[in-house]
Design a protein around this motif. Sequence first.
Motif, PDB file in Angstrom:
ATOM      1  N   ALA A  20      22.419  10.735  10.919  1.00 45.38           N
ATOM      2  CA  ALA A  20      21.450   9.730  10.471  1.00 45.38           C
ATOM      3  C   ALA A  20      20.341   9.461  11.482  1.00 45.38           C
ATOM      4  O   ALA A  20      19.807   8.369  11.537  1.00 45.38           O
ATOM      5  CB  ALA A  20      22.175   8.416  10.117  1.00 45.38           C
ATOM      6  N   SER A  21      20.031  10.472  12.266  1.00 45.33           N
ATOM      7  CA  SER A  21      19.027  10.249  13.312  1.00 45.33           C
ATOM      8  C   SER A  21      17.648  10.765  12.925  1.00 45.33           C
ATOM      9  O   SER A  21      16.707  10.672  13.696  1.00 45.33           O
ATOM     10  CB  SER A  21      19.486  10.925  14.609  1.00 45.33           C
ATOM     11  OG  SER A  21      19.675  12.294  14.384  1.00 45.33           O
ATOM     12  N   GLN A  22      17.539  11.311  11.723  1.00 46.14           N
ATOM     13  CA  GLN A  22      16.220  11.794  11.312  1.00 46.14           C
ATOM     14  C   GLN A  22      15.677  10.971  10.144  1.00 46.14           C
ATOM     15  O   GLN A  22      15.003   9.974  10.365  1.00 46.14           O
ATOM     16  CB  GLN A  22      16.275  13.277  10.988  1.00 46.14           C
ATOM     17  CG  GLN A  22      14.902  13.931  11.099  1.00 46.14           C
ATOM     18  CD  GLN A  22      14.991  15.428  11.159  1.00 46.14           C
ATOM     19  OE1 GLN A  22      15.865  15.972  11.829  1.00 46.14           O
ATOM     20  NE2 GLN A  22      14.106  16.087  10.443  1.00 46.14           N
ATOM     21  N   CYS A  23      16.022  11.347   8.907  1.00 43.67           N
ATOM     22  CA  CYS A  23      15.474  10.577   7.770  1.00 43.67           C
ATOM     23  C   CYS A  23      16.286   9.316   7.480  1.00 43.67           C
ATOM     24  O   CYS A  23      15.793   8.384   6.866  1.00 43.67           O
ATOM     25  CB  CYS A  23      15.399  11.447   6.519  1.00 43.67           C
ATOM     26  SG  CYS A  23      16.995  11.733   5.736  1.00 43.67           S
ATOM     27  N   GLY A  24      17.564   9.341   7.880  1.00 47.47           N
ATOM     28  CA  GLY A  24      18.424   8.172   7.691  1.00 47.47           C
ATOM     29  C   GLY A  24      19.051   8.028   6.312  1.00 47.47           C
ATOM     30  O   GLY A  24      19.848   7.132   6.077  1.00 47.47           O
ATOM     31  N   LYS A  25      18.720   8.934   5.401  1.00 43.33           N
ATOM     32  CA  LYS A  25      19.234   8.826   4.028  1.00 43.33           C
ATOM     33  C   LYS A  25      20.744   8.991   3.934  1.00 43.33           C
ATOM     34  O   LYS A  25      21.355   8.569   2.959  1.00 43.33           O
ATOM     35  CB  LYS A  25      18.561   9.873   3.127  1.00 43.33           C
ATOM     36  CG  LYS A  25      17.148   9.508   2.776  1.00 43.33           C
ATOM     37  CD  LYS A  25      16.550  10.554   1.869  1.00 43.33           C
ATOM     38  CE  LYS A  25      15.094  10.224   1.604  1.00 43.33           C
ATOM     39  NZ  LYS A  25      14.370  11.373   1.091  1.00 43.33           N
ATOM     40  N   CYS A  26      21.335   9.636   4.902  1.00 39.86           N
ATOM     41  CA  CYS A  26      22.772   9.902   4.867  1.00 39.86           C
ATOM     42  C   CYS A  26      23.597   8.730   5.386  1.00 39.86           C
ATOM     43  O   CYS A  26      24.821   8.748   5.305  1.00 39.86           O
ATOM     44  CB  CYS A  26      23.067  11.124   5.715  1.00 39.86           C
ATOM     45  SG  CYS A  26      22.531  10.901   7.417  1.00 39.86           S
TER      46      CYS A  26
ATOM     47  N   CYS B 161      25.026  14.899   6.138  1.00 34.61           N
ATOM     48  CA  CYS B 161      23.688  14.778   6.730  1.00 34.61           C
ATOM     49  C   CYS B 161      23.019  16.152   6.709  1.00 34.61           C
ATOM     50  O   CYS B 161      23.406  17.047   7.458  1.00 34.61           O
ATOM     51  CB  CYS B 161      23.811  14.261   8.163  1.00 34.61           C
ATOM     52  SG  CYS B 161      22.231  14.146   9.022  1.00 34.61           S
ATOM     53  N   LEU B 162      22.056  16.299   5.828  1.00 31.15           N
ATOM     54  CA  LEU B 162      21.371  17.588   5.710  1.00 31.15           C
ATOM     55  C   LEU B 162      20.439  17.833   6.887  1.00 31.15           C
ATOM     56  O   LEU B 162      20.322  18.951   7.370  1.00 31.15           O
ATOM     57  CB  LEU B 162      20.574  17.644   4.408  1.00 31.15           C
ATOM     58  CG  LEU B 162      21.403  17.716   3.131  1.00 31.15           C
ATOM     59  CD1 LEU B 162      20.491  17.684   1.913  1.00 31.15           C
ATOM     60  CD2 LEU B 162      22.257  18.976   3.110  1.00 31.15           C
ATOM     61  N   CYS B 163      19.792  16.787   7.354  1.00 32.41           N
ATOM     62  CA  CYS B 163      18.846  16.950   8.469  1.00 32.41           C
ATOM     63  C   CYS B 163      19.517  17.517   9.707  1.00 32.41           C
ATOM     64  O   CYS B 163      18.962  18.361  10.407  1.00 32.41           O
ATOM     65  CB  CYS B 163      18.202  15.620   8.831  1.00 32.41           C
ATOM     66  SG  CYS B 163      17.171  14.922   7.539  1.00 32.41           S
TER      67      CYS B 163
HETATM   68 FE1  FES Z   1      20.954  12.583   7.789  1.00 33.94          FE
HETATM   69 FE2  FES Z   1      18.424  12.957   7.128  1.00 33.94          FE
HETATM   70  S1  FES Z   1      20.197  13.428   5.978  1.00 33.94           S
HETATM   71  S2  FES Z   1      19.193  12.049   8.910  1.00 33.94           S
END
Ligand code: FES
Length: 56
Positions: free
Chosen positions: A35-41, A4-6
């Motif tokens: 996964a609490s920001q963009c959710g892509k992860c 999760c990069l975010c």
């Molecule tokens: Fe995890 Fe965006 S990469 S929330």
Amino acid sequence: MYICLCKAVTDSQIREAVANGATQFGQVRKELNLASQCGKCGILAREVFDESVERN
Ligand code: FES
């Protein structure tokens, strides 16, 4: 490796959470703020979680 990069969460942190007794993905997600920001992860994080549970 970052999953999760975010929120800067690594695969090691997910594995550690499982080693410390987490049995539900939701628990790990909440604990690490995954996964609490963009959710892509989300999908990859789930895969790492499932794999860790199988190994545990
Ligand atoms: Fe995890 Fe965006 S990469 S929330």
